[in-house]
Enzyme design. Structure first.
Site, PDB file in Angstrom:
ATOM      1  NE  ARG A  40      17.134  15.666  41.643  1.00  0.00           N
ATOM      2  CZ  ARG A  40      17.910  16.675  42.055  1.00  0.00           C
ATOM      3  NH1 ARG A  40      18.053  16.933  43.343  1.00  0.00           N
ATOM      4  NH2 ARG A  40      18.543  17.423  41.172  1.00  0.00           N
ATOM      5  CD  GLN A  81      23.661  21.746  37.597  1.00  0.00           C
ATOM      6  OE1 GLN A  81      22.747  21.641  38.388  1.00  0.00           O
ATOM      7  NE2 GLN A  81      24.231  22.918  37.312  1.00  0.00           N
ATOM      8  CG  ASP A 138      28.677  16.987  42.294  1.00  0.00           C
ATOM      9  OD1 ASP A 138      28.180  17.702  43.192  1.00  0.00           O
ATOM     10  OD2 ASP A 138      28.051  16.085  41.728  1.00  0.00           O
ATOM     11  CB  CYS A 147      25.865  20.844  39.902  1.00  0.00           C
ATOM     12  SG  CYS A 147      26.135  19.527  41.099  1.00  0.00           S
ATOM     13  CG  HIS A 184      22.128  16.473  37.362  1.00  0.00           C
ATOM     14  ND1 HIS A 184      20.827  16.803  37.026  1.00  0.00           N
ATOM     15  CD2 HIS A 184      22.442  17.243  38.443  1.00  0.00           C
ATOM     16  CE1 HIS A 184      20.381  17.712  37.874  1.00  0.00           C
ATOM     17  NE2 HIS A 184      21.333  18.002  38.734  1.00  0.00           N
ATOM     18  NE  ARG A 202      19.281  22.435  36.462  1.00  0.00           N
ATOM     19  CZ  ARG A 202      19.079  21.588  37.491  1.00  0.00           C
ATOM     20  NH1 ARG A 202      19.930  21.572  38.507  1.00  0.00           N
ATOM     21  NH2 ARG A 202      18.074  20.731  37.490  1.00  0.00           N
TER      22      ARG A 202
HETATM   23  N1  NVA Z   1      26.189  14.363  42.289  1.00  0.00           N
HETATM   24  C1  NVA Z   1      25.218  14.992  43.159  1.00  0.00           C
HETATM   25  C2  NVA Z   1      24.540  16.123  42.437  1.00  0.00           C
HETATM   26  C3  NVA Z   1      23.504  16.852  43.270  1.00  0.00           C
HETATM   27  C4  NVA Z   1      22.779  17.913  42.485  1.00  0.00           C
HETATM   28  C5  NVA Z   1      24.206  13.956  43.632  1.00  0.00           C
HETATM   29  O1  NVA Z   1      23.805  13.110  42.822  1.00  0.00           O
HETATM   30  O2  NVA Z   1      23.843  13.990  44.809  1.00  0.00           O
HETATM   31  N1   CP Z   2      22.183  21.064  41.235  1.00  0.00           N
HETATM   32  C1   CP Z   2      21.008  20.512  41.587  1.00  0.00           C
HETATM   33  O1   CP Z   2      20.432  19.684  40.877  1.00  0.00           O
HETATM   34  O2   CP Z   2      20.506  20.990  42.746  1.00  0.00           O
HETATM   35  P1   CP Z   2      19.268  20.423  43.573  1.00  0.00           P
HETATM   36  O3   CP Z   2      19.681  19.070  44.131  1.00  0.00           O
HETATM   37  O4   CP Z   2      19.050  21.433  44.655  1.00  0.00           O
HETATM   38  O5   CP Z   2      18.082  20.280  42.674  1.00  0.00           O
END
Ligand code: NVA
Ligand code: CP
Length: 305
Positions: free
Chosen positions: A106, A136, A219, A259, A133, A287
């Site tokens: 990540r 997800q 989101d 998500c 992502h 997930r």
């Molecule tokens: N769009 C959000 C998703 C978090 C799981 C982010 O990138 O922070």
């Molecule tokens: N939806 C998602 O990826 O959650 P986290 O940021 O908690 O991993």
């Protein structure tokens, strides 16, 4: 037979047939999990997880999933590794991938995970970047199928920011054959070059985007890494909240997904998030199951039972 090296950096790294294989395996693995049936084909396999951003769901689902399949997990963050001391990502990739069987990352730029993958001896999974992502969206599409059957031909309404989630939904729409209705504040609209030929329709009004939708999804207004824009975004997105009136504009049996983590009162009301159309907890749980299918596929290929 050794399994050819594949990475999962974008949803469209996989074909439609491969996604369908993953969804079919997800169903099998989820049923086994619910029956407490032991299924440990990844004994002696190790997953390294590298987090440069925070996580709850991604960490727990990958870690629990790998243990459930008999493997081990190593958890690294920027702060507790040499990544924070500017060791080149190419060097990190060559070292880690000689020691483990699978890597999940990540991070910020997609280019970074691509550089890592280019130097990795083992499969690399995108656990979220600024751009995409894909894990997800695997869970989201699987959750839709579980509740409503095939997603092909359906309409998904995206209300909110043109972020990593939206761009991954667009890849899913091209691969699986459904339409995405998009409503964003004008200054946060998707980049047409990145949208390409994805099956998308644009709407100024979130209610108009929701009309006829089988799924309404949103989101956070500010994704991780964009916190400096928080105040400007709060003002710009005020009209882009999924509330009861948006859900009423959709089909009567429309689902709601997010998500997570969610900000109640910003991009979604508590009423919708906790309401009867919301499947966010199934979505989060899935997930675990889709990623078990993904890890199984990357390490063992199709030939599983
Ligand atoms: N769009 C959000 C998703 C978090 C799981 C982010 O990138 O922070
Ligand atoms: N939806 C998602 O990826 O959650 P986290 O940021 O908690 O991993």
């Amino acid at each position: 037979m050794p399994v050819p090296l594949r990475h999962f950096l974008r949803l469209d790294d996989f074909s439609r047939a491969e996604l369908e294989h993953l969804f079919a395996r997800t169903r099998v693995l989820k049923e086994r999990f619910k029956r407490y049936e032991l299924y440990q084909p990844l004994r002696d396999r190790t997953l390294a997880m590298v987090f440069e951003k925070a996580s709850t769901r991604t960490r727990v689902s990958f870690e629990a999933g790998m243990y459930q399949m008999g493997g081990s997990v190593i958890h690294l963050t920027t702060g507790d590794s040499q990544l924070s001391r500017a060791e080149p990502i190419e060097d990190t990739a060559r070292v880690i991938s000689r020691m483990v069987d699978l890597v999940m990352i990540r991070t910020y730029e997609q280019a970074k995970i691509e550089r890592f993958a280019a130097y990795s001896r083992v499969p690399v999974i995108n656990g979220l970047t600024n751009e995409f992502h894909p894990c997800q969206i695997l869970a989201d599409v699987y959750t839709f199928i579980e509740h409503r059957g095939p997603i092909t031909g359906k309409t998904v309404a995206w209300i909110g920011d043109a972020n990593n989630m939206l761009y991954t939904w667009l890849q899913a729409a091209r691969l699986l054959g459904f339409t995405v209705h998009v409503s964003t504040p004008p200054q946060y609209a998707p980049d047409p070059q990145r949208v390409g030929d994805a099956p998308v329709r644009y709407f100024d009004d979130p209610h108009a985007a929701a009309a006829g939708a089988d799924l309404v999804t949103t989101d956070v207004w500010t994704s991780m890494g964009f916190e400096a824009e928080n105040e400007a975004r709060r003002k710009a997105f005020a009209r882009w909240c999924v509330d009861a009136s948006v859900m009423e504009a959709a089909k009567p049996d429309a689902l709601f997904m997010h998500c997570l983590p969610a900000h109640r009162g910003e991009e979604v009301t508590a009423e919708v998030l906790e309401g009867p159309q919301s499947v966010v907890w199934d979505e989060a749980e899935n997930r675990l199951h889709v990623q078990k299918a993904l890890m199984e596929y990357l390490l063992l290929g199709h030939d599983v039972s």
